[in-house]
Design a protein around this motif. Structure first.
Motif, short mmCIF file in Angstrom:
data_model
loop_
_atom_site.label_atom_id
_atom_site.label_comp_id
_atom_site.label_asym_id
_atom_site.label_seq_id
_atom_site.Cartn_x
_atom_site.Cartn_y
_atom_site.Cartn_z
N ASN A 66 0.64 -1.39 -0.12
CA ASN A 66 0.14 -0.09 -0.16
C ASN A 66 0.67 2.04 -0.06
O ASN A 66 0.43 2.24 1.08
N GLU A 136 -2.30 4.05 11.43
CA GLU A 136 -3.79 3.59 11.02
C GLU A 136 -3.81 2.26 10.19
O GLU A 136 -3.38 1.53 10.40
N PHE A 138 -6.39 0.17 7.60
CA PHE A 138 -6.92 0.28 6.85
C PHE A 138 -7.19 -0.87 6.12
O PHE A 138 -6.66 -2.34 5.97
N THR A 140 -8.52 -3.19 3.07
CA THR A 140 -8.59 -3.14 1.68
C THR A 140 -9.48 -4.11 1.22
O THR A 140 -9.42 -4.46 0.03
N GLU A 152 0.30 5.40 1.23
CA GLU A 152 -0.72 5.02 0.18
C GLU A 152 0.40 4.53 -0.92
O GLU A 152 1.02 5.59 -1.77
N ASN A 179 -7.72 0.60 -1.66
CA ASN A 179 -6.63 1.42 -2.00
C ASN A 179 -6.30 1.99 -2.90
O ASN A 179 -4.89 2.16 -3.07
#
Length: 226
Positions: A66, A136, A138, A140, A152, A179
């Protein structure tokens, strides 16, 4: 192809694969014939896109984890903090959480910048622990990724473009997942395949009719005819 063939930023899972998750064999034909840079951009660990690029016969230009790892022009850069992500994962397990990949964790064995956690895990606990480490989480759609904020795929694409001396706006991005949204924002043009999630569909310049590699192939054919 002409001299104006655009460079590509391609997601892998759901974009170069079929509905079963297997690499579509047509990817070899299409990508080996592409007369411009092809960047494989994925949430998978660094070795996966490197290996795939090798077997596809492409230059090793990849965005992995990512955006946490970028390889372009024989230069590797790391944008995320693996040690902090590992510390958060350890704390999560100590508090009763389960990373969820079994005794041999092939998902994280070769990760350099983040930790991926199975989506069966306790999301509330995971996010709480990650926040304590200023990280964080995230989602996906495949896993929860515990990672450094602000890292990112799109930041990875900017880094690739800078290394190659290209404008990020030159790139055409194709993907299927949340993503990929940051990649779509950075690239000059973006396409979501029909199996894309809502976030990717909303962010893309266009959503094609075909799913999985059928959709990707239709974009590549259209670009080749321009």
């Amino acid at each position: 192809m002409t001299d104006e063939t655009p460079p590509l930023a391609l997601d892998i899972d759901g974009t170069l694969t079929d509905g079963t998750g297997r690499l579509d064999p047509r990817a070899f034909e299409y990508l080996q014939a592409w007369d411009a840079t092809v960047v494989l951009a994925t949430g998978k660990a660094f070795p996966y896109p490197v290996s795939l690029s090798h077997y596809l016969g492409l230059e090793l230009t990849v965005i992995a984890e990512n955006g946490g790892v970028v390889l372009a022009d024989d230069t590797v850069s790391y944008q995320g903090d693996r040690e902090r992500a590992q510390a958060a994962a350890d704390a999560f397990v100590e508090r009763g959480g389960d990373i969820g990949w079994g005794s041999f964790d092939a998902i994280n064995e070769w990760r350099r910048t983040e930790i991926a956690v199975n989506r069966s895990a306790d999301e509330e606990l995971l996010r709480s622990v990650a926040a304590e480490f200023d990280l964080e989480v995230f989602d996906t759609g495949y896993a929860y990724h515990v990672k450094t904020p602000g890292v990112e795929k799109g930041t990875g694409l900017r880094a690739v473009a800078e290394t190659l001396g290209r404008d990020p706006d030159d790139f055409v991005a194709i993907g299927d997942s949340e993503n990929d949204v940051s990649t779509f924002d950075v690239a000059g043009r973006s396409f979501a395949v029909a199996n894309a999630d809502a976030a990717a569909r909303d962010a893309a310049d266009a959503v094609v009719e075909g799913s999985y590699f059928d959709g990707t192939a239709s974009v590549l054919e259209s670009l080749a005819d321009e």
